[in-house]
Design a protein around this motif. Structure first.
Motif, mmCIF file in Angstrom:
data_model
loop_
_atom_site.group_PDB
_atom_site.id
_atom_site.type_symbol
_atom_site.label_atom_id
_atom_site.label_comp_id
_atom_site.label_asym_id
_atom_site.label_seq_id
_atom_site.Cartn_x
_atom_site.Cartn_y
_atom_site.Cartn_z
ATOM 1 N N ALA A 34 -32.770 44.921 -22.547
ATOM 2 C CA ALA A 34 -33.403 45.067 -23.664
ATOM 3 C C ALA A 34 -32.984 44.212 -24.758
ATOM 4 O O ALA A 34 -31.811 43.993 -24.953
ATOM 5 N N ALA A 44 -33.933 45.416 -31.746
ATOM 6 C CA ALA A 44 -35.421 45.351 -32.596
ATOM 7 C C ALA A 44 -34.933 45.546 -34.073
ATOM 8 O O ALA A 44 -35.366 45.161 -35.000
ATOM 9 N N GLU A 103 -32.556 50.681 -32.391
ATOM 10 C CA GLU A 103 -33.748 50.609 -31.773
ATOM 11 C C GLU A 103 -33.747 49.199 -30.782
ATOM 12 O O GLU A 103 -33.287 48.144 -31.289
ATOM 13 N N ASP A 146 -35.996 46.824 -27.931
ATOM 14 C CA ASP A 146 -37.202 46.660 -26.879
ATOM 15 C C ASP A 146 -36.842 46.252 -25.590
ATOM 16 O O ASP A 146 -36.167 45.417 -25.322
ATOM 17 N N GLU A 163 -37.273 44.799 -21.782
ATOM 18 C CA GLU A 163 -37.906 43.593 -21.376
ATOM 19 C C GLU A 163 -38.444 44.207 -20.020
ATOM 20 O O GLU A 163 -37.914 44.620 -19.078
ATOM 21 N N ALA A 191 -41.462 50.032 -19.363
ATOM 22 C CA ALA A 191 -41.039 50.973 -19.916
ATOM 23 C C ALA A 191 -39.993 51.644 -18.994
ATOM 24 O O ALA A 191 -40.464 52.236 -17.810
ATOM 25 N N GLU A 239 -41.928 54.745 -23.308
ATOM 26 C CA GLU A 239 -42.081 53.892 -24.503
ATOM 27 C C GLU A 239 -41.210 52.660 -24.322
ATOM 28 O O GLU A 239 -40.138 52.816 -23.754
ATOM 29 N N ARG A 240 -41.731 51.409 -24.613
ATOM 30 C CA ARG A 240 -40.920 50.240 -24.341
ATOM 31 C C ARG A 240 -39.822 49.990 -25.457
ATOM 32 O O ARG A 240 -39.080 49.440 -25.457
ATOM 33 N N ARG A 241 -40.367 50.763 -26.796
ATOM 34 C CA ARG A 241 -39.203 50.604 -27.623
ATOM 35 C C ARG A 241 -38.220 51.939 -27.462
ATOM 36 O O ARG A 241 -38.715 52.930 -27.802
#
Length: 345
Positions: free
Chosen positions: A109, A112, A125, A127, A129, A132, A162-164
């Protein structure tokens, strides 16, 4: 149609598999190269016995009483060689992941955003890769600290799917991760290992009492977001205790859940006697009236070891035995890893 099955092992590792419509869990696990315990695979030996913690399923009738008694089936025990899921399920496997020739997953990840909360904590936070990561609300990951050869453990404060991802991290002077986050930049890449942990939200069948100490609030934010998305109507009470006024963070998130969940209330408690906060002391002195419901409640507790021990002693002294009691201890320090010291259900 397929169903997502979470296999939680006794060493804290969780692996997720997809089970096709009509497929038995044991077969799906083998297809994912996870060798669940088995011997006969015909419902005779009982070697593949596990516990279904949530979800709907069919066991059929092709097994014998010696392998799985009626009382065991009523208590949620299953034979994975016979179990055909009818929904997403969580299954507790009573052996370490290594015994099933599997282990923790790893994924990457990028940073972010980093939002400080004074000198108390910060929100990180990330994000992800790719897809999720799957996890259960309340679980944690190990995050590698770049250039150090070490890692730190943090509970997800975001909900699954969630991808975040978000994490609430205590600021520790001289701490390995705290020091790195002071100079971290958006876009930097991190490696994560997990999901891990036996502290996670079970099927909600009765009122919930959530007890958070400091950044032990993080897993409860993941749980509350999950409950809000599901539209849960069960009563939920949260007591959030901290050492100083400055340690009370993300109260706006809790206010948001109070608006989104039909029966959610929270109170905050500050231990510092010099505080002007209306509730001073420890969480055990400020449990909402009737929150223990004479034991008809599921209790989740996450905080530093003294808090966890104090709550357990309080329950014992009050003679209250909750329907279920899940707790997690953690000890952040500057010299060593900010790892959970005990995770139990």
């Amino acid at each position: 149609m397929s169903h997502q099955i979470a296999l939680t092992f006794e060493d804290g590792v969780t692996r997720f598999i997809e089970c096709q419509d009509g497929e038995k869990v044991l077969d799906a696990a083998f297809r994912h190269k996870i060798n669940l315990p088995m011997d006969c695979s015909d419902g005779v030996c009982g070697t593949c016995k596990c516990r279904a913690e949530s979800g709907r399923y069919d066991l059929g009738e092709d097994y014998i009483e010696e392998a799985l008694s009626e009382d065991e089936a009523d208590a949620g025990l299953v034979l994975t060689c016979q179990m055909v899921p009818a929904s997403d399920c969580v299954i507790a496997v009573p052996v370490p992941s290594t015994a099933c020739k599997t282990g923790t997953g790893r994924f990457a990840a990028t940073v972010a955003a980093i939002a400080p909360h004074g000198d108390a904590a910060l929100t990180l936070e990330l994000d992800v890769e790719g897809e999720a990561p799957a996890f259960l609300p309340g679980q944690y990951v190990n995050i590698d600290v770049p250039g150090s050869g070490g890692s730190r453990s943090y509970s997800f404060s975001s909900a699954p799917g969630e991808r975040r991802l978000s994490f609430l991290i205590k600021r520790v002077p001289g701490g390995l991760m705290s020091a790195w986050l002071e100079r971290a930049q958006a876009g930097q890449r991190l490696q994560l290992t997990g999901p891990l942990g036996s502290f996670y939200l079970r099927e909600v069948a009765r009122p919930l009492l959530l007890l958070a100490g400091g950044t032990g609030l993080a897993p409860f934010l993941s749980m509350l977001e999950t409950l809000a998305r599901r539209g849960s109507a069960q009563p939920v009470r949260l007591v959030y205790g901290v050492t100083r006024d400055a340690d009370l963070v993300l109260l706006d998130r809790l206010e948001d859940y109070a608006a989104r969940l039909p029966d959610f209330e929270f109170v905050t408690v500050v231990a510092d006697e010099a505080s002007a906060h209306p509730r001073k002391g420890y969480v055990t002195a400020h449990l909402p009236a009737g929150a223990l419901r004479d034991g008809d409640v599921d209790v989740y507790l996450c905080g530093p070891p003294p808090m966890v021990d104090a709550v357990r002693k309080h329950f014992a002294a009050a003679g209250v035995v909750p329907a279920s009691f899940h707790y997690e201890k953690f000890t952040p320090n500057a010299a060593g890893p900010a790892l959970p010291t005990e995770r139990a259900a």
